[in-house]
Design a protein around this motif. Structure first.
Motif, mmCIF file in Angstrom:
data_model
loop_
_atom_site.group_PDB
_atom_site.id
_atom_site.type_symbol
_atom_site.label_atom_id
_atom_site.label_comp_id
_atom_site.label_asym_id
_atom_site.label_seq_id
_atom_site.Cartn_x
_atom_site.Cartn_y
_atom_site.Cartn_z
ATOM 1 N N HIS A 1 -14.330 -13.379 -18.777
ATOM 2 C CA HIS A 1 -15.994 -13.023 -18.482
ATOM 3 C C HIS A 1 -16.021 -14.023 -17.415
ATOM 4 N N CYS A 2 -17.212 -13.826 -16.739
ATOM 5 C CA CYS A 2 -16.912 -14.534 -15.471
ATOM 6 C C CYS A 2 -18.885 -13.551 -14.687
ATOM 7 N N TYR A 3 -19.459 -13.791 -13.948
ATOM 8 C CA TYR A 3 -20.524 -14.061 -13.518
ATOM 9 C C TYR A 3 -21.265 -13.548 -12.212
ATOM 10 N N SER A 4 -19.886 -13.217 -10.810
ATOM 11 C CA SER A 4 -20.047 -12.443 -10.289
ATOM 12 C C SER A 4 -19.224 -11.021 -9.837
ATOM 13 N N ALA A 5 -18.993 -9.776 -9.436
ATOM 14 C CA ALA A 5 -18.663 -8.758 -9.156
ATOM 15 C C ALA A 5 -17.376 -9.464 -7.789
ATOM 16 N N ALA A 6 -17.507 -10.566 -6.508
ATOM 17 C CA ALA A 6 -16.418 -10.425 -6.022
ATOM 18 C C ALA A 6 -14.629 -11.579 -7.313
ATOM 19 N N GLU A 7 -15.964 -11.882 -8.187
ATOM 20 C CA GLU A 7 -14.881 -12.808 -9.082
ATOM 21 C C GLU A 7 -14.335 -11.535 -10.003
ATOM 22 N N ALA A 8 -15.070 -10.453 -10.662
ATOM 23 C CA ALA A 8 -14.797 -9.512 -11.440
ATOM 24 C C ALA A 8 -13.426 -8.733 -10.791
ATOM 25 N N VAL B 1 -20.451 -4.155 -17.297
ATOM 26 C CA VAL B 1 -20.735 -5.374 -16.412
ATOM 27 C C VAL B 1 -22.468 -4.848 -16.784
ATOM 28 N N ASN B 2 -23.156 -5.878 -16.620
ATOM 29 C CA ASN B 2 -24.080 -6.135 -16.956
ATOM 30 C C ASN B 2 -24.944 -6.047 -15.406
ATOM 31 N N ALA B 3 -25.478 -4.711 -15.797
ATOM 32 C CA ALA B 3 -25.977 -4.375 -14.149
ATOM 33 C C ALA B 3 -27.901 -5.390 -13.636
ATOM 34 N N CYS C 1 -24.344 -12.235 -20.980
ATOM 35 C CA CYS C 1 -23.075 -12.979 -21.188
ATOM 36 C C CYS C 1 -22.358 -12.657 -22.554
ATOM 37 N N SER C 2 -23.065 -13.747 -23.310
ATOM 38 C CA SER C 2 -23.013 -14.571 -24.605
ATOM 39 C C SER C 2 -22.865 -13.154 -25.391
ATOM 40 N N SER C 3 -24.542 -12.563 -25.565
ATOM 41 C CA SER C 3 -25.050 -11.447 -25.732
ATOM 42 C C SER C 3 -23.976 -9.690 -25.858
ATOM 43 N N LEU C 4 -23.320 -9.761 -24.715
ATOM 44 C CA LEU C 4 -22.573 -8.854 -24.480
ATOM 45 C C LEU C 4 -21.009 -9.640 -25.325
ATOM 46 N N SER D 1 -24.935 -11.982 -14.807
ATOM 47 C CA SER D 1 -25.073 -12.556 -14.129
ATOM 48 C C SER D 1 -26.053 -14.048 -14.908
ATOM 49 N N THR D 2 -25.701 -13.991 -15.876
ATOM 50 C CA THR D 2 -26.574 -14.811 -16.585
ATOM 51 C C THR D 2 -26.041 -15.255 -17.860
ATOM 52 N N GLU D 3 -26.002 -16.121 -18.203
ATOM 53 C CA GLU D 3 -25.392 -17.324 -19.367
ATOM 54 C C GLU D 3 -26.128 -15.894 -20.687
ATOM 55 N N LYS D 4 -26.408 -15.736 -21.343
ATOM 56 C CA LYS D 4 -27.581 -15.087 -21.808
ATOM 57 C C LYS D 4 -27.037 -13.943 -21.757
#
Length: 190
Positions: free
Chosen positions: A32-39, A53-55, A14-17, A9-12
């Motif tokens: 990469h994406c920021y929501s479960a629906a998009e995923a 998945v970064n929960a 996402c980029s870290s992983l 859900s965060t850019e940080k």
């Protein structure tokens, strides 16, 4: 080339992983994406090797998405959770094939999860390919048997004669028994 999806859900996060994955794997195609629906859309439309998945996510907790990955694709599912939820989450989801890693992410632990996940993905992929090959073989055998019965019904052959006829036609015409069976079925089932 490996294909991965990172959902955070965060850019940080996402980029870290993504950087950890690139450090471990080198050449990898990372979506990469920021929501479960998009995923979910990406997972259903793409062939992926693993999904991280970064929960929690903005639109859900993330566990359902991790389960969906293991149930509807061949990809490995890695769920990253807060340290206070790690033991409970691992107990709940590890028997469903989900690898659980705690936050803050320890580089070595994440690398071990990635290695294990990719190993599982390769093994699952090989089993899936073998399963597909067996299914195709079974379908070929069924079709050849239908062709034999067609010869028995239409030409009065017994099963041995029908079998020999298909074998001889395949050798004489240098075609597979499957191709001969298809030809027989087209000829007599008009």
């Amino acid at each position: 080339m490996l294909r991965a999806l990172v959902v955070s859900s965060t850019e940080k996060g996402c980029s870290s992983l993504c950087s950890l994955i690139k450090e471990h794997e080198g050449s990898v195609d990372i979506l990469h994406c920021y929501s479960a629906a998009e995923a979910r859309r990406i997972i259903l439309d793409s062939e992926l090797d693993f999904v991280v998945v970064n929960a929690p996510l903005a639109d859900e907790s993330g566990e359902d998405l991790a389960i969906m990955v293991t149930e509807q694709s061949l990809a490995t599912s890695i769920l990253v959770v807060r340290v206070e939820y790690f033991e409970q989450t691992q107990a709940l989801y590890s028997n469903q094939g989900i690898l659980v890693v705690s936050k803050p992410v320890i580089r070595q632990m994440f690398f071990q999860a990635l290695s294990l996940g990719l190993s599982l993905r390769r093994r699952l992929g090989a089993m899936h390919n073998e399963n597909e090959k067996l299914h195709r073989r079974i379908e070929e055998i069924k079709l050849i048997d239908r062709a034999k019965w067609t010869l028995i019904e239409n030409l009065g052959m017994d099963e041995g004669q029908a079998h020999r006829h298909i074998e001889k036609q395949a050798m004489d015409l240098r075609k597979s028994r499957y191709d001969i069976a298809v030809s027989i079925l087209k000829t007599y089932q008009r």
